[in-house]
Design an enzyme around this catalytic site. Structure first.
Site, PDB file in Angstrom:
ATOM      1  N   ASP A 161       0.848  -1.197   0.000  1.00 25.30           N
ATOM      2  CA  ASP A 161       0.000   0.000   0.000  1.00 25.30           C
ATOM      3  C   ASP A 161       0.882   1.245   0.000  1.00 25.30           C
ATOM      4  OD1 ASP A 161       0.932   0.093   2.653  1.00 25.30           O
ATOM      5  OD2 ASP A 161      -0.896  -0.813   3.448  1.00 25.30           O
ATOM      6  N   HIS A 189      -8.180  -4.835   9.505  1.00 21.22           N
ATOM      7  CA  HIS A 189      -7.829  -4.477   8.126  1.00 21.22           C
ATOM      8  C   HIS A 189      -6.582  -5.224   7.661  1.00 21.22           C
ATOM      9  CE1 HIS A 189      -5.308  -0.774   9.582  1.00 21.22           C
ATOM     10  NE2 HIS A 189      -4.529  -1.823   9.470  1.00 21.22           N
ATOM     11  N   GLU A 196     -10.123  -1.805   4.636  1.00 20.75           N
ATOM     12  CA  GLU A 196     -10.778  -1.602   5.924  1.00 20.75           C
ATOM     13  C   GLU A 196     -12.032  -2.475   6.031  1.00 20.75           C
ATOM     14  OE1 GLU A 196      -9.311   0.003   8.190  1.00 20.75           O
ATOM     15  OE2 GLU A 196      -8.465   1.916   7.552  1.00 20.75           O
ATOM     16  N   ASN A 202      -8.514  -3.411  13.889  1.00 24.34           N
ATOM     17  CA  ASN A 202      -9.891  -3.512  13.389  1.00 24.34           C
ATOM     18  C   ASN A 202     -10.018  -4.582  12.308  1.00 24.34           C
ATOM     19  OD1 ASN A 202      -8.677  -2.363  11.153  1.00 24.34           O
ATOM     20  ND2 ASN A 202     -10.047  -0.613  11.000  1.00 24.34           N
TER      21      ASN A 202
END
Ligand code: PGA
Length: 241
Positions: free
Chosen positions: A67, A136, A141, A134
């Protein structure tokens, strides 16, 4: 899915690097996707040591950044491309043109992402991933569809706040709020997927992703359906469960 739990940090680093070295030996042209974040830092240091000692080589491999953060100064050291060069690529024998990065400064990022997907082809031979608290994967996400392509994404508030540790000189208001990420489609199409997780803060998400329901709300749980996925966890992230 394999859960590989190591008793010490040294054993965890050694376990990941021994298998990575093995994969490079059996397929020197390995096409690899790599994350940044704090988790893989000791793994990259050990791979540099192994290359210098002549025990591993990236001479024929190709590497793709997982990323990239958007909206940052070109010289910001926390950018993914700079971080990977600093931690690994500047010190191993990978030819410079075999390192692929997502250019978040490109005028047409949609086209950049399409070209990245075309350069990757049909998944990677090996993807290394961290995992967010979370769930991801990269910047995919919660609620990301499993067939999502490489694309521009907005970061969740928790991801923005968590990224502050990669950008110690930036004020809160200047932290990146979007980025480009390899999509779940390429990750799930890869031959082998390794998730690296250390520290007690990751224990709840490891437990949920490995043993909870498979749902797009927890992207890491989608890996339960992958034929060749291994989680490398230390004693803390592996928790008492
Ligand atoms: P970390 O980041 O390795 O810095 O914990 C992982 C992630 O958020 O994907």
């Amino acid at each position: 899915m394999n859960l590989l739990r190591f008793d010490s940090s040294a054993a965890w680093v050694g376990g990941v690097c021994a298998l990575w070295t093995d994969r490079l030996r059996s397929n020197p042209r390995l096409k690899i996707c790599l994350p940044t974040g704090l988790t893989p830092v000791p793994v990259y240091a050990e791979m540099v040591r192994r290359v210098r000692a002549g025990h591993a080589s990236f001479a024929q491999a190709s590497l793709f950044a997982l990323d990239e953060f958007g909206g940052l100064d070109a010289n910001e050291p926390g950018r993914t491309s700079h971080t990977l060069r600093r931690l690994l690529l500047g010190d191993v024998d990978l030819p410079p043109d075999a390192f692929h990065v997502l250019d978040a400064d490109a005028p047409d990022v949609e086209r950049t992402c399409q070209r990245y997907d075309a350069a990757i082809g049909d998944g990677f031979d090996l993807v290394l991933l961290g995992v967010g608290t979370n769930g991801h994967l990269g910047m995919n996400e919660p609620a990301t569809p499993p067939d999502s392509p490489t694309r521009r994404v907005d970061l969740h508030e928790s991801t923005i706040q968590a990224s502050a540790r990669y950008f110690p000189t930036l004020a809160e208001r200047d932290l990146p709020r979007w980025g480009l990420t390899v999509g779940l489609k390429q990750i799930l199409a890869s031959r082998e997927v390794w998730v690296l997780a250390t520290g007690s803060a990751k224990a709840p998400i490891v437990r949920q992703a490995v043993g909870g329901p498979v749902t797009a709300d927890v992207p890491a749980s989608l890996l339960q359906a992958h034929a060749n996925c291994s989680w490398f966890v230390d004693g803390e992230a592996g928790g008492n469960w």
